[in-house]
Design a protein around this motif. Structure first.
Motif, short mmCIF file in Angstrom:
data_model
loop_
_atom_site.label_atom_id
_atom_site.label_comp_id
_atom_site.label_asym_id
_atom_site.label_seq_id
_atom_site.Cartn_x
_atom_site.Cartn_y
_atom_site.Cartn_z
N CYS A 129 0.85 -1.19 0.00
CA CYS A 129 0.00 0.00 0.00
C CYS A 129 0.89 1.24 0.00
O CYS A 129 2.08 1.17 0.28
CB CYS A 129 -0.92 0.01 1.22
N MET A 130 0.26 2.36 -0.32
CA MET A 130 0.98 3.62 -0.29
C MET A 130 1.07 4.08 1.16
O MET A 130 0.04 4.27 1.82
CB MET A 130 0.24 4.66 -1.13
N SER A 131 2.27 4.22 1.67
CA SER A 131 2.41 4.59 3.08
C SER A 131 2.41 6.10 3.26
O SER A 131 2.68 6.86 2.33
CB SER A 131 3.69 3.98 3.64
N LEU B 187 -3.86 2.99 18.04
CA LEU B 187 -4.76 2.81 16.90
C LEU B 187 -4.79 4.03 16.00
O LEU B 187 -4.94 5.16 16.46
CB LEU B 187 -6.17 2.52 17.41
N TRP B 188 -4.67 3.77 14.69
CA TRP B 188 -4.88 4.76 13.64
C TRP B 188 -6.10 4.26 12.88
O TRP B 188 -5.98 3.42 12.00
CB TRP B 188 -3.66 4.86 12.74
N GLY B 189 -7.28 4.74 13.26
CA GLY B 189 -8.51 4.18 12.73
C GLY B 189 -9.26 5.09 11.78
O GLY B 189 -9.14 6.32 11.84
N SER B 190 -10.04 4.46 10.91
CA SER B 190 -10.96 5.17 10.02
C SER B 190 -12.37 4.77 10.39
O SER B 190 -12.64 3.59 10.64
CB SER B 190 -10.70 4.78 8.56
N THR C 288 -5.68 -0.80 9.11
CA THR C 288 -4.77 -1.68 8.40
C THR C 288 -3.35 -1.23 8.72
O THR C 288 -3.14 -0.15 9.32
CB THR C 288 -4.97 -1.60 6.87
N TRP C 289 -2.38 -2.01 8.27
CA TRP C 289 -0.98 -1.60 8.42
C TRP C 289 -0.72 -0.33 7.62
O TRP C 289 0.18 0.44 7.95
CB TRP C 289 -0.04 -2.71 7.94
N CYS C 290 -1.50 -0.10 6.58
CA CYS C 290 -1.30 1.06 5.72
C CYS C 290 -1.58 2.38 6.43
O CYS C 290 -1.14 3.44 5.97
CB CYS C 290 -2.17 0.95 4.47
#
Length: 199
Positions: free
Chosen positions: A35-37, A108-111, A120-122
């Motif tokens: 994925c694009m980081s 957590l980095w959540g959407s 996700t890891w992305c």
């Protein structure tokens, strides 16, 4: 063993080798997550929720997407709610976090929103500094500390699935149980007619 037996054995080995080769070529390849980081500032901008959470237990596993119940302790960005649903893929090759053990703490980095998030890891920043929490505080200010708030009782804290989720789960269950698509269509038609009849 005669010449005929040797030929049969050789032919059988060639056929087995051919089948093995075909199965290996036709097998789907396991690809690594791609994925694009984001850099740190982009990751902060993209996230709806940045928080320290602890995964408590699994709520559901539907087709490789696992939903967990998590308790929120501190929030740098996003809604300040004590509990959330957290969805991710159980396959790391699909950029999911994989299986998460109960009691696991996460930054957590959540959407998402309204207590329901995915990750996700992305979503993670590619250039995260060693003191990531300090960097978040520098950019976003002191996080909200929710640890003094009570965690809701079990019956209250587990989110109730909407009608669409229940309907989808019911259809998947019927198909898995061997009920044909015609029967599923009949059930859906019956629900629709029943709903129209109540109006």
């Amino acid at each position: 063993m005669g010449i005929t037996g040797v030929r049969r054995g050789g032919t059988l080995l060639v056929m087995l080798a051919w089948l093995l080769l075909v199965s290996l070529v036709a097998a789907p390849a396991a690809h690594a997550c791609s994925c694009m980081s984001y850099d740190l500032d982009e990751a902060i901008e993209a996230a709806d929720l940045i928080a320290d959470v602890t995964v408590e237990h699994e709520i559901a596993d539907i087709a490789g997407d696992v939903t967990y119940y998590a308790v929120v302790d501190t929030v740098w960005k996003g809604e300040e709610t004590r509990t959330i649903r957290l969805r991710t893929s159980s396959a790391i090759t699909a950029c999911g976090l994989g299986r998460i053990e109960p009691g696991t703490p996460l930054l957590l980095w959540g959407s998402g929103g309204d207590g329901s998030y995915s990750t996700t890891w992305c979503a993670l920043p590619r250039d995260a500094p060693e003191d990531l929490r300090g960097a978040l505080t520098d950019r976003l200010g002191e996080p909200a500390d929710l640890t003094d708030q009570p965690v809701p009782l079990e019956a209250d804290r587990l989110p109730r699935p909407g009608l669409g989720v229940l309907l989808a789960a019911g259809i998947l269950g019927m198909v898995a149980a061997g009920v044909g698509l015609v029967q599923v269509a009949a059930v859906l038609l019956g629900l629709h007619l029943n709903r129209r009849g109540r109006r």
